[in-house]
Design an enzyme around this catalytic site. Structure first.
Site, PDB file in Angstrom:
ATOM      1  N   GLY A 276     -17.087   0.283  -3.769  1.00 20.32           N
ATOM      2  CA  GLY A 276     -17.820   1.541  -3.727  1.00 20.32           C
ATOM      3  C   GLY A 276     -19.202   1.491  -4.337  1.00 20.32           C
TER       4      GLY A 276
ATOM      5  N   PRO B 178     -16.546  -4.904   1.577  1.00 18.36           N
ATOM      6  CG  PRO B 178     -16.994  -4.117   3.723  1.00 18.36           C
ATOM      7  CD  PRO B 178     -15.864  -4.492   2.814  1.00 18.36           C
ATOM      8  CG  LEU B 179     -18.899  -0.276   1.607  1.00 21.90           C
ATOM      9  CD1 LEU B 179     -18.477   1.158   1.879  1.00 21.90           C
ATOM     10  CD2 LEU B 179     -20.378  -0.474   1.936  1.00 21.90           C
ATOM     11  CB  ALA B 180     -19.413  -4.210  -4.117  1.00 22.53           C
TER      12      ALA B 180
ATOM     13  CE1 TYR C  24      -3.289  -2.753   0.181  1.00 21.97           C
ATOM     14  CE2 TYR C  24      -3.694  -2.235   2.476  1.00 21.97           C
ATOM     15  CZ  TYR C  24      -3.978  -2.976   1.357  1.00 21.97           C
ATOM     16  OH  TYR C  24      -4.949  -3.946   1.401  1.00 21.97           O
TER      17      TYR C  24
ATOM     18  N   GLY D  74     -24.037   3.575  -3.104  1.00 26.34           N
ATOM     19  CA  GLY D  74     -25.138   4.238  -3.781  1.00 26.34           C
ATOM     20  C   GLY D  74     -24.716   5.461  -4.571  1.00 26.34           C
TER      21      GLY D  74
END
Length: 343
Positions: free
Chosen positions: A211, A207-209, A55, A215
């Site tokens: 982004g 877990p938010l795929a 990173y 939404g």
């Protein structure tokens, strides 16, 4: 913050793990702001921090090291290795040569003398797993590493690694870090059952795929054109995923919570998931994720999610997850021409 057992290690960690990939040149270049975010997470009850040498090509580890001064003992620190750290081909992978060199670099940058969880960042098809486990075992015995784990392994490799450890008397992998979200549920089919069988702790990333489950990215909406988002832009234009997002947004509205909160609550609802890795770039994003930690999804909402994305399915796989060599090399799928016929 709810505390859970990390597999059978005896270590206890928060249900949210603070991911740090967005700290540094890949996301937030303000080191002081990143340090404040880490402190904010710790003060909110998160005791689990995940980073990697690759990173920011070591920049992120330096930020984490600054933030943990004086607070190191209250944090379970998870580090990943084997990504390329330069043009030298030996400065990557899972060979003993690189493992013993990589850990020293991480310890120095993090300003610590031990790592709680040292993880193989990606499968390495060119290195015998026994070679890697042997090197990692030595690090555990030397006191530099407390536990070892893997990332992005298919179920077959998880089983192989456990077998090799048993047969050779080596320390075994104690955790697995796969991708998991409402849109990518493939690990429910074999990976999570394998982790349960061997008592592995599971840290799920994205877990938010990428982004999509914030939404912010909608059908027929303009796509981000900044350099930071270019590497994930292909996931933001997947029409199948965007169709599911529209349905999930409607569902989130019915719960009175944001899709971000529903998505993270979904990940932590699975009994085989120890912690969901959250990866905020700004303090506002972190604060919003912390608010979402209180959300409990009822069976009715989880049933509706199952109807939109059936259990055990990926709407489309993430390109950065594990891809077996046979899917990218045609010679591993095809016999020589003269041997293909049955007679």
């Amino acid at each position: 913050m709810r505390i859970r057992k990390l597999g059978r290690t005896g270590i206890e960690v928060s249900a949210y793990c603070l991911g740090t990939m967005m700290f540094g040149k890949m996301g937030n270049p303000d080191h002081d702001d990143c340090v404040r975010m880490i402190h904010r997470a710790l003060d909110a009850g998160i005791n689990f921090v995940d980073t990697a040498d690759v990173y920011g090509y070591s920049e992120t580890e330096e930020i984490v090291g600054k933030a943990l001064k004086g607070r190191r003992d209250e944090v379970v620190l998870a580090i990943k290795f084997n990504g390329p750290m330069g043009e030298d081909p030996n400065r990557s992978g899972s060979s003993r040569r690189w493992v013993v060199q990589a850990v020293e670099g991480s310890l120095k940058r993090l300003q610590t003398d031990y790592i709680d969880l040292y993880q193989i960042h990606h499968p390495d098809p060119h290195t015998d797993i026994e070679e890697t486990l042997s090197a990692l075992t030595d690090l555990v015995r030397a006191g530099k590493v407390r536990a070892i784990g893997s990332c992005n392994l298919p179920a077959s490799k998880i089983v192989e690694a456990q077998w090799v450890s048993q047969q050779r008397g080596l320390h075994r992998l104690r955790t697995e870090q796969p991708t998991y979200s409402i849109l990518n549920r493939g690990i429910e089919r074999e990976v999570l059952p394998a982790c349960r069988r061997y008592g592995l702790g599971v840290l799920v990333w994205s877990p938010l795929a990428m982004g999509l489950l914030t939404g912010r990215y909608r059908k027929n909406a303009p796509r981000p054109d900044n350099a930071r988002m270019q590497w994930v832009s292909r996931h933001l234009t997947d029409e199948r995923k965007l169709d599911a997002v529209e349905q999930l947004l409607t569902l989130a509205e019915e719960t009175g919570r944001s899709l971000t909160h529903v998505a993270t609550a979904f990940a932590t609802s699975h009994p085989d998931v120890t912690a969901a890795i959250i990866g905020p770039r700004t303090m506002d994003q972190l604060d919003d994720l912390l608010v979402g930690a209180t959300l409990t999804l009822g069976d009715d909402i989880l049933d509706e999610i199952d109807a939109i994305v059936p259990p055990g399915t990926d709407i489309s796989p993430l390109d950065v997850s594990c891809t077996p060599p046979s899917l990218t090399r045609s010679d591993l799928r095809r016999r020589p021409f003269h041997e293909r016929a049955a007679a």
